[in-house]
Design an enzyme around this catalytic site. Structure first.
Site, PDB file in Angstrom:
ATOM      1  N   LYS A   1       0.860  -1.178   0.000  1.00  0.00           N
ATOM      2  CA  LYS A   1       0.000   0.000   0.000  1.00  0.00           C
ATOM      3  C   LYS A   1       0.895   1.226   0.000  1.00  0.00           C
ATOM      4  O   LYS A   1       1.716   1.403   0.899  1.00  0.00           O
ATOM      5  CB  LYS A   1      -0.892  -0.017   1.240  1.00  0.00           C
ATOM      6  CG  LYS A   1      -1.764   1.202   1.368  1.00  0.00           C
ATOM      7  CD  LYS A   1      -2.818   0.982   2.408  1.00  0.00           C
ATOM      8  CE  LYS A   1      -3.627   2.238   2.627  1.00  0.00           C
ATOM      9  NZ  LYS A   1      -4.635   2.047   3.671  1.00  0.00           N
TER      10      LYS A   1
ATOM     11  N   LYS B   1      -2.327  -1.474  -3.811  1.00  0.00           N
ATOM     12  CA  LYS B   1      -3.193  -0.304  -3.731  1.00  0.00           C
ATOM     13  C   LYS B   1      -2.368   0.961  -3.737  1.00  0.00           C
ATOM     14  O   LYS B   1      -1.383   1.000  -3.003  1.00  0.00           O
ATOM     15  CB  LYS B   1      -3.979  -0.411  -2.423  1.00  0.00           C
ATOM     16  CG  LYS B   1      -4.845   0.770  -2.094  1.00  0.00           C
ATOM     17  CD  LYS B   1      -5.421   0.591  -0.731  1.00  0.00           C
ATOM     18  CE  LYS B   1      -6.109   1.888  -0.386  1.00  0.00           C
ATOM     19  NZ  LYS B   1      -6.588   1.933   0.936  1.00  0.00           N
TER      20      LYS B   1
HETATM   21  C1  PBG Z   1      -7.286   2.899   5.650  1.00  0.00           C
HETATM   22  C2  PBG Z   1      -7.754   2.909   4.243  1.00  0.00           C
HETATM   23  C3  PBG Z   1      -7.654   3.963   3.341  1.00  0.00           C
HETATM   24  C4  PBG Z   1      -8.237   3.517   2.162  1.00  0.00           C
HETATM   25  C5  PBG Z   1      -8.693   2.219   2.376  1.00  0.00           C
HETATM   26  N1  PBG Z   1      -8.372   1.857   3.662  1.00  0.00           N
HETATM   27  C6  PBG Z   1      -7.124   5.336   3.549  1.00  0.00           C
HETATM   28  C7  PBG Z   1      -5.664   5.541   3.668  1.00  0.00           C
HETATM   29  O1  PBG Z   1      -4.877   4.605   3.733  1.00  0.00           O
HETATM   30  O2  PBG Z   1      -5.228   6.704   3.706  1.00  0.00           O
HETATM   31  C8  PBG Z   1      -8.346   4.312   0.908  1.00  0.00           C
HETATM   32  C9  PBG Z   1      -9.370   3.835  -0.047  1.00  0.00           C
HETATM   33  C10 PBG Z   1      -9.654   4.812  -1.137  1.00  0.00           C
HETATM   34  O3  PBG Z   1      -9.007   5.875  -1.259  1.00  0.00           O
HETATM   35  O4  PBG Z   1     -10.565   4.521  -1.925  1.00  0.00           O
HETATM   36  N2  PBG Z   1      -8.360   2.618   6.530  1.00  0.00           N
END
Ligand code: PBG
Length: 326
Positions: A199, A251
């Site tokens: 991520k 992601k």
């Molecule tokens: C963290 C989480 C995020 C997203 C999914 N889980 C936010 C982040 O990491 O800042 C982002 C999903 C999206 O932008 O569609 N709980």
């Protein structure tokens, strides 16, 4: 002048030929719909930066979830949005059995049973007042091991509330191993872990802040990865597989398709890609201006993710695409 001896265009000459030789399939079952459910609202609330996506009430969530499952999506990923006054430094409302996310999981588990795959975001940023994905130490830094203890509690509560799959998304070291141990110890041996394995610290999460009514002072760069680090991403993915991840996710999706491809080449488990909020907003905005055709582009992006090796794609268009494809 010599005529070409190789004519790849032959196999493009009719729709039936093109269908016969299509190498990549995109089906509704591949798609997971992320959904937001909020406490303290009496009707669903539009998210202005994500036209067409809303914060649901518990009731509107039940209807929309049933519709999406009816349309054929492969699963649902739930995010909870508590009232501001219920947020605290450790995200207590996330482990409250009556907290909005757990209550909504119970609703959907009751409505849908095993008809779909119910997933939950296992993270603290939706529930903390400071907006970080973990708990902070006395110097204000995200404390890895203390955060993992909270993730275990979150995961066990989500499993008990009906989640088939928990999705740790905070990028703490050892989070998958900790959650696996905790789930097993609590008897949830069949609850699967979808690990947000690679991520990246991305500007494309911007609209998500509005979606979960959260604000963050600072950034997430001490836990999310630098966009340029591909080998580090593979290290993270390997570690999560060793720790027991059942599915690994990359992601965001569009800017990281090389990582999706590498993950698919190395992982013995299914690979997911998340088309995140900013990717949704960007395409929606261009389409709203008439600059691109929404359907064509959405199908193209999702096909690209599948071609890159994603078995599963999370996308806010999952239910729409399921309907387009039927
Ligand atoms: C963290 C989480 C995020 C997203 C999914 N889980 C936010 C982040 O990491 O800042 C982002 C999903 C999206 O932008 O569609 N709980």
């Amino acid at each position: 002048m010599a005529f070409p001896s190789h004519r790849p265009r032959r196999l493009r000459s009719t729709p039936a030929l093109r269908r016969l030789v299509a190498q990549t399939s995109l089906e509704a079952r591949h798609l997971v719909l992320p959904m937001f459910v909020a406490d303290g609202i009496s009707e669903s609330r539009p998210i202005s930066s994500m036209p067409g996506v809303v914060q649901h009430t518990r009731d509107s969530l039940r209807r929309a979830a049933a519709d999406a499952v009816q349309a054929g999506v492969g699963g649902l990923m739930l995010f909870g949005v508590p009232r501001d006054e219920h947020k605290d430094p450790v995200g207590t409302v996330g482990t409250d059995p009556d907290g909005i996310l757990n209550a909504a999981l119970q609703d959907l588990a009751k409505d849908l049973g095993d008809e779909t795959v119910l997933m939950a975001d296992t993270c603290l940023d939706e529930f903390t007042d400071h907006g970080h994905c973990g708990v902070l130490d006395d110097r204000g830094r995200v404390d890895n091991d203390a955060t993992n203890l909270r993730y275990v509690e979150l995961a066990v509560m989500q499993a008990a509330s009906g989640a088939h799959v928990v999705g740790p998304s905070g990028m703490m070291d050892g989070q998958v191993a900790a959650i696996r141990d905790g789930l097993d110890a609590a008897g949830h041996v069949d609850t699967a872990i979808l690990a947000y394995a690679a991520k990246f610290a991305s500007g494309f999460y911007g609209p998500f802040r509005e979606a979960v009514s959260s604000r963050l002072d600072g950034d997430r760069r001490t836990y999310q990865q630098e966009p340029g680090n591909a080998r580090e991403a593979l290290h993270e993915i390997r570690l999560d597989i060793e720790e027991g991840a059942d599915i690994v996710m990359v992601k965001p999706a569009m800017s990281y398709l090389d990582v999706v491809r590498s993950a698919a080449d190395l992982a013995p488990v299914p690979v997911a890609a998340y088309q995140v909020s900013g990717e949704y907003s960007m395409i929606s905005a261009a389409a709203a201006n008439g600059w691109i055709d929404l359907r064509t582009v959405v199908l193209e992006t999702l096909t690209g993710m599948r071609r890159s090796g994603a078995d599963i794609v999370l996308t806010y268009w999952a239910a729409d695409v399921a309907r387009w494809l039927s």
